[in-house]
Design a protein around this motif. Structure first.
Motif, PDB file in Angstrom:
ATOM      1  N   VAL A   1       0.934  -1.237   0.034  1.00  0.00           N
ATOM      2  CA  VAL A   1       0.039  -0.165   0.005  1.00  0.00           C
ATOM      3  C   VAL A   1       0.725   1.330  -0.042  1.00  0.00           C
ATOM      4  N   VAL A   2       0.711   2.279  -1.004  1.00  0.00           N
ATOM      5  CA  VAL A   2       1.459   3.552  -1.026  1.00  0.00           C
ATOM      6  C   VAL A   2       0.361   4.702  -0.900  1.00  0.00           C
ATOM      7  N   GLN A   3       0.763   5.525  -0.295  1.00  0.00           N
ATOM      8  CA  GLN A   3       0.164   6.739  -0.142  1.00  0.00           C
ATOM      9  C   GLN A   3       0.647   7.547  -1.133  1.00  0.00           C
ATOM     10  N   TRP A   4      -0.317   8.119  -2.066  1.00  0.00           N
ATOM     11  CA  TRP A   4       0.193   8.895  -3.268  1.00  0.00           C
ATOM     12  C   TRP A   4       0.001  10.405  -2.714  1.00  0.00           C
ATOM     13  N   ASP A   5       1.005  11.117  -2.387  1.00  0.00           N
ATOM     14  CA  ASP A   5       0.842  12.573  -1.902  1.00  0.00           C
ATOM     15  C   ASP A   5       0.748  13.428  -2.923  1.00  0.00           C
ATOM     16  N   VAL A   6       1.517  13.314  -3.963  1.00  0.00           N
ATOM     17  CA  VAL A   6       1.697  14.332  -4.944  1.00  0.00           C
ATOM     18  C   VAL A   6       1.662  14.109  -6.474  1.00  0.00           C
ATOM     19  N   ARG A   7       0.548  14.606  -7.103  1.00  0.00           N
ATOM     20  CA  ARG A   7       0.488  14.516  -8.642  1.00  0.00           C
ATOM     21  C   ARG A   7       1.689  15.192  -9.475  1.00  0.00           C
ATOM     22  N   GLY A   8       2.007  15.047 -10.396  1.00  0.00           N
ATOM     23  CA  GLY A   8       2.880  15.544 -11.348  1.00  0.00           C
ATOM     24  C   GLY A   8       3.093  14.928 -12.565  1.00  0.00           C
ATOM     25  N   ASP A   9       3.932  15.737 -13.574  1.00  0.00           N
ATOM     26  CA  ASP A   9       4.088  15.015 -14.851  1.00  0.00           C
ATOM     27  C   ASP A   9       5.515  14.376 -14.925  1.00  0.00           C
ATOM     28  N   THR A  10       5.614  13.929 -16.043  1.00  0.00           N
ATOM     29  CA  THR A  10       7.053  12.687 -16.191  1.00  0.00           C
ATOM     30  C   THR A  10       7.420  13.287 -17.565  1.00  0.00           C
ATOM     31  N   THR A  11       8.686  13.315 -17.743  1.00  0.00           N
ATOM     32  CA  THR A  11       9.348  13.656 -18.874  1.00  0.00           C
ATOM     33  C   THR A  11      10.466  12.554 -19.241  1.00  0.00           C
ATOM     34  N   LEU A  12      10.213  11.966 -20.618  1.00  0.00           N
ATOM     35  CA  LEU A  12      11.062  11.179 -21.107  1.00  0.00           C
ATOM     36  C   LEU A  12      11.789  11.528 -22.338  1.00  0.00           C
ATOM     37  N   GLY A  13      13.265  11.310 -22.530  1.00  0.00           N
ATOM     38  CA  GLY A  13      14.035  11.553 -23.587  1.00  0.00           C
ATOM     39  C   GLY A  13      15.316  10.798 -23.930  1.00  0.00           C
ATOM     40  N   PRO A  14      16.069  10.689 -24.865  1.00  0.00           N
ATOM     41  CA  PRO A  14      16.937   9.722 -25.259  1.00  0.00           C
ATOM     42  C   PRO A  14      18.030  10.124 -24.160  1.00  0.00           C
ATOM     43  N   PHE A  15      19.006   9.154 -23.657  1.00  0.00           N
ATOM     44  CA  PHE A  15      20.150   9.460 -22.910  1.00  0.00           C
ATOM     45  C   PHE A  15      21.163   9.559 -23.989  1.00  0.00           C
TER      46      PHE A  15
ATOM     47  N   MET B   1      -0.464   8.239 -15.540  1.00  0.00           N
ATOM     48  CA  MET B   1       0.700   9.048 -15.233  1.00  0.00           C
ATOM     49  C   MET B   1       1.043   9.887 -16.437  1.00  0.00           C
ATOM     50  N   PRO B   2       0.654  11.098 -16.162  1.00  0.00           N
ATOM     51  CA  PRO B   2       0.806  11.967 -17.653  1.00  0.00           C
ATOM     52  C   PRO B   2       2.462  11.985 -17.948  1.00  0.00           C
ATOM     53  N   THR B   3       2.782  11.915 -19.283  1.00  0.00           N
ATOM     54  CA  THR B   3       4.012  11.832 -19.471  1.00  0.00           C
ATOM     55  C   THR B   3       4.303  12.161 -20.918  1.00  0.00           C
ATOM     56  N   THR B   4       5.646  12.984 -20.989  1.00  0.00           N
ATOM     57  CA  THR B   4       5.739  13.588 -22.298  1.00  0.00           C
ATOM     58  C   THR B   4       7.156  13.279 -22.966  1.00  0.00           C
ATOM     59  N   ALA B   5       7.157  12.636 -24.277  1.00  0.00           N
ATOM     60  CA  ALA B   5       8.433  12.412 -24.880  1.00  0.00           C
ATOM     61  C   ALA B   5       8.894  13.369 -25.492  1.00  0.00           C
ATOM     62  N   VAL B   6      10.438  14.002 -25.188  1.00  0.00           N
ATOM     63  CA  VAL B   6      10.975  15.044 -25.699  1.00  0.00           C
ATOM     64  C   VAL B   6      12.168  14.580 -26.359  1.00  0.00           C
ATOM     65  N   ALA B   7      12.894  15.723 -27.110  1.00  0.00           N
ATOM     66  CA  ALA B   7      14.037  15.248 -28.046  1.00  0.00           C
ATOM     67  C   ALA B   7      15.365  15.557 -26.934  1.00  0.00           C
ATOM     68  N   ASP B   8      15.245  16.280 -25.929  1.00  0.00           N
ATOM     69  CA  ASP B   8      16.302  16.488 -25.166  1.00  0.00           C
ATOM     70  C   ASP B   8      15.470  16.690 -23.551  1.00  0.00           C
TER      71      ASP B   8
END
Length: 307
Positions: free
Chosen positions: A134-148, A170-177
């Motif tokens: 069981v996990v308490q979800w305290d804070v919502r927020g966005d995620t960003t993913l891009g190439p290493f 889990m709102p997530t955006t793919a970016v170039a950098d």
């Protein structure tokens, strides 16, 4: 499609439980060393409560040898555990791509020593484990993913993981950098986490004290200068993000992960946050006296537990 979350603490559990909502489309595995947590997940599912109520069916294990081949991985361990976790689990990603959603700097470099395709990730949702499973979800927020950049995942893999996370909740955006987003969070965390850890105050209570808020701003300025020396312009103003998070309807009462570690007398990620900023600063010729001081204070606090 199989996706494995490596490290099912608070943040890893948020990703695993949400992705598991895409039942029939993806099969979610979780690798974690906490036996009671793993047993509870397998018995009753992985439950989130607080900012949202979610129950995800996740196949969890404490034995990395049990992991099947996976197309995608998400590493959410503490930064100091990245090497050991990837040493154990890398076989599952022989033909897969692995993303870090961890705190601090240097995690992608470690992951790249074990797999060929790496995703640089940054995430803002936060929480804490209430009890096994069981996990308490305290804070919502966005995620960003891009190439290493030195060892990048394919663009289609990054886009796919971002799409799956978003559709799972889990709102997530793919970016170039992804460096501007990553350094935005590094600066945010390094400015606030250790102050909360050293004082025992929640995020909001740190920010409502002018003396501590001034110290936070000094840490922000140093971190921003180190990022700029690398040619990285942050994608948002950390000062505005810090004040937004301090609102009572956002994260006023949230205990930063470093404070949670201190209260449990666990090793902190100070070497990868303020210590990481200071390390980059030395390499780039950027002074970081406040980050050096905060690093020394937190490490001194950790040393006090040994006596």
């Amino acid at each position: 499609m199989r996706i494995c979350v490596i490290g099912c603490g608070a943040v890893g559990s948020l990703f695993a439980a949400h992705l598991a909502r895409l039942e029939g489309e993806v099969e979610i595995w979780g690798y974690d060393l906490a036996r009671e947590h793993v047993d509870a997940i397998n018995a009753d599912g992985l439950r989130l409560t607080g900012a949202g109520d979610v129950v995800g069916r996740v196949r969890a294990t404490t034995d990395a040898a049990e992991l099947p081949p996976c197309a995608l991985g998400i590493v959410a361990t503490k930064a100091m555990h990245t090497e050991s976790a990837m040493t154990a689990a890398a076989h599952a990603f022989a033909d897969g791509a692995v993303a870090s959603v961890q705190n601090g700097v240097g995690n992608e470099e470690t992951i790249a020593r074990h797999v060929h395709r790496v995703i640089r990730g940054t995430t803002f949702p936060a929480g804490r484990i209430l009890e096994p499973g069981v996990v308490q979800w305290d804070v919502r927020g966005d995620t960003t993913l891009g190439p290493f950049e030195p060892s990048p995942a394919r663009a289609d893999e990054i886009a796919l993981l971002a799409d799956l996370c978003t559709r799972g909740g889990m709102p997530t955006t793919a970016v170039a950098d992804a460096r501007p987003a990553q350094w935005r969070k590094v600066v945010f965390n390094a400015a606030t986490n250790p102050i909360g850890a050293l004082t025992g105050l929640t995020h909001g209570r740190v920010c409502e004290r002018p003396d501590l808020r001034s110290l936070v701003s000094g840490l922000v300025a140093e971190g921003t200068s180190v990022a700029a020396a690398q040619g990285v312009t942050l994608d948002a103003d950390p000062e505005e993000l810090i004040d937004h998070a301090a609102r009572r309807d956002v994260a006023y009462d949230h205990k930063a992960s470093m404070l949670q570690d201190v209260e449990a007398r666990r090793p902190t990620e100070i070497d990868y946050l303020n210590g990481g900023i200071a390390r980059f600063g030395r390499q780039l010729g950027v002074p970081t006296p406040l980050n050096d001081a905060v690093t020394a204070l937190v490490k001194g606090l950790e040393a006090s537990w040994e006596t």
